[in-house]
Design an enzyme around this catalytic site. Structure first.
Site, mmCIF file in Angstrom:
data_model
loop_
_atom_site.group_PDB
_atom_site.id
_atom_site.type_symbol
_atom_site.label_atom_id
_atom_site.label_comp_id
_atom_site.label_asym_id
_atom_site.label_seq_id
_atom_site.Cartn_x
_atom_site.Cartn_y
_atom_site.Cartn_z
ATOM 1 N N ASN A 88 0.831 -1.207 0.000
ATOM 2 C CA ASN A 88 0.000 0.000 0.000
ATOM 3 C C ASN A 88 0.861 1.252 0.000
ATOM 4 O OD1 ASN A 88 -2.301 -1.670 0.236
ATOM 5 N ND2 ASN A 88 -2.084 -1.732 2.467
ATOM 6 N N GLN A 95 -2.524 2.615 3.218
ATOM 7 C CA GLN A 95 -1.264 2.531 3.976
ATOM 8 C C GLN A 95 -1.457 3.167 5.353
ATOM 9 O OE1 GLN A 95 2.123 4.496 2.151
ATOM 10 N NE2 GLN A 95 3.597 3.407 3.444
ATOM 11 N N HIS A 101 6.808 -1.235 3.108
ATOM 12 C CA HIS A 101 6.785 -2.660 3.472
ATOM 13 C C HIS A 101 5.946 -3.422 2.466
ATOM 14 C CE1 HIS A 101 3.496 -0.596 5.514
ATOM 15 N NE2 HIS A 101 2.800 -1.703 5.336
#
Ligand code: AMP
Ligand code: ZN
Length: 138
Positions: A88, A95, A101
């Protein structure tokens, strides 16, 4: 670069404990603390990038190379039949931790995990124009 107030910078450095699976000079691979499924893994960069828009191509190449190895390890351990890779970028995209990540989410039949959307209609000529327009920025 490390960001002082960033939880994933602290996890990546080892200042905050995490269920670490693997570590390289560029990445820490951990179990997500609130997983979509058992075996939901995050690959976290050691350097702070807010999101994909900040990430350099060399790191991105190493990241996906590592993702292939980690995906096979998750499959070997969990016996998953499939796996989603999710990443995201920005609040509007879901996110919540603004440090890059990659999610690796093992999937099982009828596991109740939902990542679906309603497909929008397209027009061929508009698609061609849009493809060209995006290409102009590459
Ligand atoms: P995203 O919505 O893509 O920003 O995902 C953030 C993910 O980080 C979520 O799946 C969280 O469950 C996970 N997360 C947040 N804090 C921690 C933590 N301390 N250790 C492991 N995973 C975490
Ligand atoms: Zn960070």
């Amino acid at each position: 670069m490390i960001k002082d107030d960033c939880i994933f910078c602290k996890i990546a450095k080892g200042d905050i404990p995490s269920a670490t699976i693997y570590e390289t000079s560029d990445f820490r691979v951990i179990l997500d603390v609130a997983p979509a499924n058992k075996g939901h893994v995050l690959i976290i960069t050691k350097e702070h990038f807010d999101n994909i828009f900040q990430m350099d191509a060399e790191t991105a190449g190493k990241l996906f190379s590592l993702a292939t190895v980690v995906a096979r390890a998750i499959k070997a351990e969990t016996g998953c039949e499939g796996l989603n890779i999710l990443q995201n970028n920005g609040e509007v995209a879901g996110q919540t931790v603004h440090h890059f990540h990659l999610h690796l989410i093992p999937r099982f039949k009828n596991d109740g995990v939902n990542m679906s959307w309603t497909p929008k209609e397209t027009v061929a000529t508009e698609q061609e124009a849009l493809a060209k327009a995006i290409k102009s920025h590459i």
